[in-house]
Design a protein around this motif. Sequence first.
Motif, PDB file in Angstrom:
ATOM      1  N   ARG A  28       0.827  -1.223   0.000  1.00 15.95           N
ATOM      2  CA  ARG A  28       0.000   0.000   0.000  1.00 15.95           C
ATOM      3  C   ARG A  28       0.858   1.270   0.000  1.00 15.95           C
ATOM      4  O   ARG A  28       0.541   2.254  -0.637  1.00 15.95           O
ATOM      5  N   ASP A  29       1.975   1.214   0.736  1.00 19.59           N
ATOM      6  CA  ASP A  29       2.835   2.395   0.825  1.00 19.59           C
ATOM      7  C   ASP A  29       4.124   2.214   0.028  1.00 19.59           C
ATOM      8  O   ASP A  29       5.165   2.772   0.393  1.00 19.59           O
ATOM      9  N   CYS A  30       4.044   1.462  -1.052  1.00 21.50           N
ATOM     10  CA  CYS A  30       5.222   1.223  -1.906  1.00 21.50           C
ATOM     11  C   CYS A  30       5.941   2.550  -2.171  1.00 21.50           C
ATOM     12  O   CYS A  30       5.316   3.544  -2.523  1.00 21.50           O
ATOM     13  N   ALA A  31       7.271   2.558  -2.006  1.00 24.18           N
ATOM     14  CA  ALA A  31       8.024   3.809  -2.144  1.00 24.18           C
ATOM     15  C   ALA A  31       9.065   3.718  -3.257  1.00 24.18           C
ATOM     16  O   ALA A  31      10.065   4.442  -3.245  1.00 24.18           O
ATOM     17  N   LEU A  32       8.836   2.828  -4.226  1.00 23.86           N
ATOM     18  CA  LEU A  32       9.824   2.651  -5.296  1.00 23.86           C
ATOM     19  C   LEU A  32       9.949   3.888  -6.192  1.00 23.86           C
ATOM     20  O   LEU A  32      10.994   4.115  -6.785  1.00 23.86           O
ATOM     21  N   CYS A  33       8.872   4.673  -6.314  1.00 28.46           N
ATOM     22  CA  CYS A  33       8.893   5.838  -7.213  1.00 28.46           C
ATOM     23  C   CYS A  33       8.656   7.114  -6.383  1.00 28.46           C
ATOM     24  O   CYS A  33       7.517   7.379  -5.970  1.00 28.46           O
ATOM     25  N   PRO A  34       9.709   7.895  -6.149  1.00 27.13           N
ATOM     26  CA  PRO A  34       9.552   9.078  -5.286  1.00 27.13           C
ATOM     27  C   PRO A  34       8.452  10.032  -5.765  1.00 27.13           C
ATOM     28  O   PRO A  34       7.659  10.524  -4.958  1.00 27.13           O
ATOM     29  N   ARG A  35       8.354  10.255  -7.056  1.00 25.32           N
ATOM     30  CA  ARG A  35       7.344  11.201  -7.569  1.00 25.32           C
ATOM     31  C   ARG A  35       5.928  10.676  -7.316  1.00 25.32           C
ATOM     32  O   ARG A  35       5.035  11.405  -6.889  1.00 25.32           O
ATOM     33  N   LEU A  36       5.720   9.385  -7.545  1.00 22.81           N
ATOM     34  CA  LEU A  36       4.389   8.805  -7.350  1.00 22.81           C
ATOM     35  C   LEU A  36       4.055   8.693  -5.858  1.00 22.81           C
ATOM     36  O   LEU A  36       2.892   8.826  -5.463  1.00 22.81           O
ATOM     37  N   THR A  37       5.071   8.470  -5.050  1.00 21.39           N
ATOM     38  CA  THR A  37       4.857   8.398  -3.598  1.00 21.39           C
ATOM     39  C   THR A  37       4.411   9.767  -3.077  1.00 21.39           C
ATOM     40  O   THR A  37       3.484   9.872  -2.267  1.00 21.39           O
ATOM     41  N   ALA A  38       5.057  10.825  -3.567  1.00 24.36           N
ATOM     42  CA  ALA A  38       4.697  12.188  -3.143  1.00 24.36           C
ATOM     43  C   ALA A  38       3.286  12.537  -3.624  1.00 24.36           C
ATOM     44  O   ALA A  38       2.491  13.132  -2.888  1.00 24.36           O
ATOM     45  N   PHE A  39       2.969  12.141  -4.840  1.00 25.64           N
ATOM     46  CA  PHE A  39       1.639  12.421  -5.399  1.00 25.64           C
ATOM     47  C   PHE A  39       0.569  11.675  -4.579  1.00 25.64           C
ATOM     48  O   PHE A  39      -0.496  12.211  -4.274  1.00 25.64           O
ATOM     49  N   ARG A  40       0.873  10.453  -4.209  1.00 24.18           N
ATOM     50  CA  ARG A  40      -0.074   9.656  -3.412  1.00 24.18           C
ATOM     51  C   ARG A  40      -0.319  10.324  -2.052  1.00 24.18           C
ATOM     52  O   ARG A  40      -1.466  10.439  -1.603  1.00 24.18           O
ATOM     53  N   ALA A  41       0.760  10.814  -1.429  1.00 26.94           N
ATOM     54  CA  ALA A  41       0.616  11.466  -0.114  1.00 26.94           C
ATOM     55  C   ALA A  41      -0.269  12.713  -0.245  1.00 26.94           C
ATOM     56  O   ALA A  41      -1.151  12.963   0.580  1.00 26.94           O
ATOM     57  N   GLU A  42      -0.040  13.457  -1.311  1.00 28.08           N
ATOM     58  CA  GLU A  42      -0.847  14.663  -1.559  1.00 28.08           C
ATOM     59  C   GLU A  42      -2.323  14.278  -1.783  1.00 28.08           C
ATOM     60  O   GLU A  42      -3.229  14.904  -1.230  1.00 28.08           O
ATOM     61  N   ASN A  43      -2.548  13.212  -2.541  1.00 31.87           N
ATOM     62  CA  ASN A  43      -3.928  12.776  -2.819  1.00 31.87           C
ATOM     63  C   ASN A  43      -4.624  12.244  -1.569  1.00 31.87           C
ATOM     64  O   ASN A  43      -5.835  12.405  -1.410  1.00 31.87           O
ATOM     65  N   ARG A  44      -3.859  11.616  -0.678  1.00 31.31           N
ATOM     66  CA  ARG A  44      -4.467  11.125   0.572  1.00 31.31           C
ATOM     67  C   ARG A  44      -4.931  12.301   1.426  1.00 31.31           C
ATOM     68  O   ARG A  44      -5.944  12.193   2.116  1.00 31.31           O
ATOM     69  N   ARG A  45      -4.166  13.413   1.354  1.00 34.95           N
ATOM     70  CA  ARG A  45      -4.592  14.601   2.112  1.00 34.95           C
ATOM     71  C   ARG A  45      -5.791  15.266   1.441  1.00 34.95           C
ATOM     72  O   ARG A  45      -6.759  15.648   2.092  1.00 34.95           O
ATOM     73  N   THR A  46      -5.739  15.378   0.121  1.00 34.71           N
ATOM     74  CA  THR A  46      -6.800  16.082  -0.610  1.00 34.71           C
ATOM     75  C   THR A  46      -8.080  15.261  -0.720  1.00 34.71           C
ATOM     76  O   THR A  46      -9.179  15.816  -0.682  1.00 34.71           O
ATOM     77  N   PHE A  47      -7.920  13.954  -0.887  1.00 31.28           N
ATOM     78  CA  PHE A  47      -9.094  13.080  -1.106  1.00 31.28           C
ATOM     79  C   PHE A  47      -9.109  11.942  -0.080  1.00 31.28           C
ATOM     80  O   PHE A  47      -8.969  10.771  -0.445  1.00 31.28           O
ATOM     81  N   PRO A  48      -9.271  12.253   1.206  1.00 36.28           N
ATOM     82  CA  PRO A  48      -9.268  11.170   2.201  1.00 36.28           C
ATOM     83  C   PRO A  48     -10.463  10.239   1.969  1.00 36.28           C
ATOM     84  O   PRO A  48     -11.473  10.654   1.426  1.00 36.28           O
ATOM     85  N   GLY A  49     -10.287   8.994   2.347  1.00 36.18           N
ATOM     86  CA  GLY A  49     -11.389   8.033   2.215  1.00 36.18           C
ATOM     87  C   GLY A  49     -11.443   7.373   0.851  1.00 36.18           C
ATOM     88  O   GLY A  49     -12.277   6.498   0.625  1.00 36.18           O
ATOM     89  N   ARG A  50     -10.578   7.776  -0.049  1.00 34.03           N
ATOM     90  CA  ARG A  50     -10.501   7.116  -1.365  1.00 34.03           C
ATOM     91  C   ARG A  50      -9.398   6.062  -1.312  1.00 34.03           C
ATOM     92  O   ARG A  50      -8.592   6.050  -0.382  1.00 34.03           O
ATOM     93  N   HIS A  51      -9.304   5.237  -2.356  1.00 38.80           N
ATOM     94  CA  HIS A  51      -8.324   4.148  -2.367  1.00 38.80           C
ATOM     95  C   HIS A  51      -6.893   4.699  -2.213  1.00 38.80           C
ATOM     96  O   HIS A  51      -6.152   4.270  -1.336  1.00 38.80           O
ATOM     97  N   ASN A  52      -6.490   5.610  -3.070  1.00 37.76           N
ATOM     98  CA  ASN A  52      -5.176   6.287  -2.976  1.00 37.76           C
ATOM     99  C   ASN A  52      -4.015   5.339  -2.651  1.00 37.76           C
ATOM    100  O   ASN A  52      -3.254   5.564  -1.696  1.00 37.76           O
ATOM    101  N   ALA A  53      -3.857   4.301  -3.442  1.00 34.99           N
ATOM    102  CA  ALA A  53      -2.819   3.280  -3.222  1.00 34.99           C
ATOM    103  C   ALA A  53      -2.619   2.536  -4.539  1.00 34.99           C
ATOM    104  O   ALA A  53      -3.407   2.720  -5.480  1.00 34.99           O
ATOM    105  N   PRO A  54      -1.586   1.686  -4.615  1.00 32.56           N
ATOM    106  CA  PRO A  54      -1.444   0.885  -5.844  1.00 32.56           C
ATOM    107  C   PRO A  54      -2.742   0.122  -6.110  1.00 32.56           C
ATOM    108  O   PRO A  54      -3.369  -0.377  -5.171  1.00 32.56           O
ATOM    109  N   VAL A  55      -3.130   0.056  -7.376  1.00 37.76           N
ATOM    110  CA  VAL A  55      -4.408  -0.593  -7.737  1.00 37.76           C
ATOM    111  C   VAL A  55      -4.140  -2.039  -8.178  1.00 37.76           C
ATOM    112  O   VAL A  55      -3.411  -2.260  -9.146  1.00 37.76           O
TER     113      VAL A  55
END
Length: 230
Positions: A28-55
């Motif tokens: 769920r918190d895969c950190a292999l891609c720094p840019r995608l990890t940062a984008f995911r963190a931003e999306n978790r803040r902006t859109f809480p309650g959504r999947h916001n993780a690897p699909v």
Amino acid sequence: MRFPNSLKVEAGAFIGYTPVMSFSDPERDCALCPRLTAFRAENRRTFPGRHNAPVPAFGAPDAELLIVGLAPGLKGANFSGRPFTGDYAGDLLYETLLKTGLAEGTYAARADDGLCLKNVRITNAVRCVPPENKPTPEEAGNCRPFLIREIGAMPRLRTILALGLIAHNAVLKTLGEKQSAHKFAHGAVHRLKTVTLYDSYHCSRYNTQTGRLTPEMFSAVFKKILERRA
Ligand code: URA
């Protein structure tokens, strides 16, 4: 064996409201891609309650056909947790699967709609949502081990459909095949060592709205796959 007549698995057995992760999925918190990890963190803040993780992939692992897309859309698969679900591209993909008998039920753009794929599994070359729907080649490379495991975990796999050039190249690299020997082209069929690879333009909003890919062109690719497998 015809695709629609063989294995039928209820979608809910594999993925439902809560996406079911398998050993071939990134954490769920895969950190292999720094840019995608940062984008995911931003999306978790902006859109809480959504999947916001690897699909994770959708459909039974013992399907014979694997469809490989590009990456989750921000408010589609990234929200719902199911590939193409809630994405503009999913409207055409799931409509076409239903029309060609490769899916059963109703597609309602949500992971708990009960849609059932028939002998088909769907995944993406990149599992996390990228900014502006554009993963970098490095990100596709980082995600390749998961595609390798995904393909390796499909014992009955015979056919892969790549949606777009990035998916096409990801599949070739995953299977150790030469890109120079297999050029991407809409409707192309590539006989590889272990599977047959079909290409289609990606069913994105851009491609459909510009007329590059029409619903008829997209259906024709699935009909070709079904005819050749009959
Ligand atoms: N949604 C996905 O899951 N994959 C795509 O390639 C596009 C939209």
